[in-house]
Design an enzyme around this catalytic site. Structure first.
Site, PDB file in Angstrom:
ATOM      1  N   HIS A  74       0.817  -1.211   0.000  1.00 22.19           N
ATOM      2  CA  HIS A  74       0.000   0.000   0.000  1.00 22.19           C
ATOM      3  C   HIS A  74       0.853   1.264   0.000  1.00 22.19           C
ATOM      4  CE1 HIS A  74       1.035   0.799   4.205  1.00 22.19           C
ATOM      5  NE2 HIS A  74       0.872  -0.501   4.417  1.00 22.19           N
TER       6      HIS A  74
ATOM      7  N   GLU B 172      -2.169  -7.293   7.138  1.00 20.42           N
ATOM      8  CA  GLU B 172      -0.856  -7.268   7.770  1.00 20.42           C
ATOM      9  C   GLU B 172      -0.852  -8.219   8.969  1.00 20.42           C
ATOM     10  OE1 GLU B 172       2.243  -7.231   7.951  1.00 20.42           O
ATOM     11  OE2 GLU B 172       2.715  -5.112   7.622  1.00 20.42           O
TER      12      GLU B 172
END
Length: 218
Positions: free
Chosen positions: A11, A84
């Site tokens: 990201h 994550e």
């Protein structure tokens, strides 16, 4: 050919990236730089033929994926398996705070002990199992095609290790830059590294590149 081509992307930048705060499952959105990076990334991939864009359901990855998907005429598909690593009670703290307030946890973390979990968090072993299971599930849907997976640094770390045969304990010697383009080939039997850490699309000066994008969209 029983191959799925994968563009694996981290990201764009967030305020917590900038402050070196641990994000994990905490849902932090992109900052201005991150949104600029996502736009540059989408433009860089405009000529790539993508069948699907999958992203972690956390805002920073989902919104980066949405920028890519929009240019491709696709809708980004959220998948929690691409999240994550969960850092539990350590989320929201800076590296410096963790080393000062939680020295034992910091030592175990830096030593990459595979079975160690942060308090209320996730171990490297569990993370690896989750990511490789998700990769198998998604890539097997798109044999003969190319897809994008938009995720996080810890996710890309697992993919790099799987493609190169490195153990979880091995020190990291490769970059995991925000909005970098990483290329992999998946088959039911293997994962192969094709290219890593391409950030050529981010090398234009920030303000100048943003101005050019604004001119194109007004």
């Amino acid at each position: 050919m029983h191959v799925t081509r994968i563009l694996a992307v981290r990201h764009g930048e967030t305020a917590w990236n900038h402050d070196t705060r641990i994000q994990g499952h905490t849902d932090i959105d992109l900052n201005d730089t991150g949104r600029w990076q996502a736009a540059r990334l989408a433009t860089a991939l405009a000529d790539e033929r993508l069948t699907a864009v999958y992203a972690s359901d956390l805002q920073r990855a989902f919104n980066t994926g949405a920028a890519i998907a929009r240019v491709q005429g696709l809708s980004v598909q959220a998948h929690s398996g691409l999240r994550e690593r969960h850092f539990g009670a350590l989320e929201g703290k800076t590296w410096a705070e963790i080393e000062t307030q939680h020295p034992e946890e910091a030592k175990l973390w830096r030593s990459r002990v595979p079975e160690w979990s942060p308090p209320e968090g996730e171990s490297l072993q569990v993370l690896q199992q989750r990511i490789l299971h998700t990769l198998q599930a998604l890539a097997s849907r798109h044999i003969g095609e190319q897809i994008a997976l938009v995720a996080h640094g810890g996710v890309l770390d697992i993919l790099y290790r799987a493609a190169t045969g490195l153990e979880l304990q091995a020190p990291r010697s490769w970059l995991l830059k925000n909005a970098a383009i990483n290329r992999l080939l998946w088959t039911p039997e293997s994962l192969t590294l094709v290219g890593w850490g391409d950030v050529a699309h981010l090398e234009a000066p920030h303000d100048h590149a943003r101005a050019l994008l604004d001119e194109k969209t007004t």
